[in-house]
Write an enzyme that holds these catalytic residues in place. Structure first.
Site, mmCIF file in Angstrom:
data_model
loop_
_atom_site.group_PDB
_atom_site.id
_atom_site.type_symbol
_atom_site.label_atom_id
_atom_site.label_comp_id
_atom_site.label_asym_id
_atom_site.label_seq_id
_atom_site.Cartn_x
_atom_site.Cartn_y
_atom_site.Cartn_z
ATOM 1 N N ASN A 318 1.086 -1.108 -0.135
ATOM 2 C CA ASN A 318 0.461 0.135 0.081
ATOM 3 C C ASN A 318 0.434 1.547 0.366
ATOM 4 O O ASN A 318 1.019 2.476 0.701
ATOM 5 C CB ASN A 318 -0.643 0.047 1.084
ATOM 6 N N HIS A 349 -8.405 3.969 9.130
ATOM 7 C CA HIS A 349 -8.595 2.260 8.241
ATOM 8 C C HIS A 349 -10.303 2.426 8.311
ATOM 9 O O HIS A 349 -11.305 1.275 7.653
ATOM 10 C CB HIS A 349 -8.295 1.241 8.241
#
EC number: 2.3.1.-
Length: 495
Positions: A318, A349
């Site tokens: 990521n 998140h």
């Protein structure tokens, strides 16, 4: 999931059409902005229904904040609003509508839009308020010197190439692509000349797109076959915990978490291929003259699977999110930047407790791994044979530590996460704390700079490529070469 895949495949076809018929040499930037935005909003509406309005509302209010607050403090207000709006949406989706499920998960695209809103706010603040000498080299390259129009802002946030799965890109890179200046600038950077004009013919992304689609196909096949037979939940199965030996349990922990990664490989590689198919993502040529289409790539699979340190894994997983966390938090934190960065990552998140358990564990693991690396690594890098043994051991330790850390991220809830950790007697938590008590955390002169860039023995052939690809793209590389700084200054003047 079916909607997501269908929309991404449609976006791939639209990207090919966009590059062919709406090329910058044939169409004005205004038309390209309008088409990219309308196609993005259509895909969002098809995939998420009326939830797609959240994307427009979040972007619209953030733009209004930028206009009325001013460049001095707008980055703070935009950061708080965008992250707060995302958090409220995540809370309602998780705890009111559909806990533990991913149906109508409109928060995924909102996470990317939140990154873009906050990144651009900081880039405008850097470019229009802060003094140039106060900026880091990467901040100078990314600084935006004028306020974007509403159309440019919506196009950047909601274009069809990245609205569903990203990845994040800098505002200047996106505008450069829309206006058709990316190829000329990259050629200028490659040749070290500032005033040379080049042909309007862009390098073809077809080979890069085909390679990435092949990776997507293999990842999807792996996910639909192997992943189903190796569920992460089996790690907390009562019978398995009671009968399996410790080596077997740790081996299954590793393979089950490794099997959970291909779905991310699929989604992120497909998103990268879509941007490339539209002509976005070109980053110049390598030493052999081969085109490089990794400007906004989000992962490097080989480096992930063969990581020999926690940092190496995080640097290649990521990637654009890691860069976002670094730019908006780590580089600007006044105290405990590592802890603040992990907390921001957890909040971004979502609101599942497992996320917070993962990132709190990640703080311990990162600090412990850093302490070990800085205090003992330099004793094992002189001899190639010893270095090979060291790399194998650290690879095994890193893969187990990563798997141990992210189990709550997959299980989501507190009870199964604590069931797993208690079945392991919190062994790696305790080991990390002991490491921090025994080894000094402060970087040592002997172990830091001298050996910091040494690659694992089995990946020496990738050393030059890794150095070129570090931090995903040239304008945000930590170690700027003189040629890159000249290019950045030239881009800033043109902007």
């Amino acid at each position: 999931q079916v909607n997501f895949v269908v929309c991404q495949l449609f976006a791939l076809l639209a990207a090919i059409w966009f590059r062919t018929y709406l090329h910058s040499s044939k169409t004005s930037p205004f038309v390209r902005h309008v088409v990219a935005t309308l196609l993005g909003l259509y895909l969002a509406l098809f995939c998420f229904g009326w939830y797609a309005l959240h994307f427009v509302i979040q972007s619209g209010i953030s733009y209004y904040i930028m206009i009325i607050i001013g460049v001095e403090n707008m980055h703070k207000y935009c950061f708080v609003f965008a992250l707060g709006y995302l958090t409220v949406c995540q809370i309602t989706r998780v705890y009111i509508f559909d806990y533990g499920q991913y149906s109508a998960d409109f928060s995924g695209p909102m996470m990317i839009i939140t990154q873009k809103i906050t990144s651009l706010a900081f880039e405008i603040h850097d470019g229009m308020f802060r003094k140039n000498e106060d900026l880091t080299p990467s901040q100078r390259c990314l600084a935006v010197r004028r306020m974007p129009s509403l159309l440019e802002y919506l196009s950047y946030n909601c274009n069809f190439m990245g609205i569903l799965a990203g990845p994040l890109c800098s505002y200047k890179d996106y505008i450069t692509f829309i206006e058709g200046r990316s190829y000329q600038l990259q050629q200028s950077e490659a040749n070290g000349k500032e005033d040379t004009k080049y042909e309007q013919t862009d390098p073809s992304p077809n080979i890069a797109v085909a390679q990435k689609l092949l990776i997507c196909g293999l990842s999807l096949l792996f996910h639909m076959t192997i992943t189903k037979t190796l569920p992460v939940e089996y790690n907390i199965d009562d019978n398995f915990r009671a009968t399996a030996s410790w080596p077997i349990r740790f081996f299954y922990l590793y393979v089950s978490l490794m099997a959970a990664r291909p779905k991310y490989y699929f989604a992120w590689t497909l998103a990268d291929a879509i941007n490339n198919a539209a002509g976005f993502g070109f980053r110049g040529y390598d030493k052999n003259g081969v085109t490089r289409w990794d400007l906004i790539s989000n992962l490097r699979i080989q480096q992930i699977e063969f990581s020999t340190s926690f940092k190496m894994f995080l640097d290649n997983w990521n990637i654009q999110t890691a860069l976002w966390l670094k730019r908006v938090c780590y580089e600007r934190a006044t105290f405990s930047p590592t802890i603040q960065t992990f907390i921001l990552s957890a909040i971004w998140h979502g609101v599942y407790p497992g996320y917070y358990l993962t990132f709190l564990t990640g703080v311990l693991m990162t600090l412990a791994a850093r302490a070990i690396r800085n205090n003992i690594r330099h004793y094992f890098v002189e001899s190639p044979a010893v270095k090979l043994c060291y790399d194998i051991i650290t690879w095994m330790a890193t893969q187990v530590a990563i798997s141990y850390t992210v189990v709550p991220f997959v299980l989501l809830s507190v009870k199964p996460s604590f069931t797993f950790y208690s079945s392991c007697y919190f062994c790696l938590h305790i080991a990390s704390i002991l490491v921090l008590l025994v080894f000094p955390l402060k970087r040592t002169q002997k172990g830091s700079k001298k050996h910091e860039s040494v690659q694992p023995v089995w990946s020496k052939k990738l050393e030059e490529e890794n150095l070129l690809q570090k931090n995903s793209y040239s304008t945000t590389n930590n170690s700027f070469s003189q040629k890159q700084e000249i290019t950045c200054r030239y881009q800033a003047l043109k902007q």
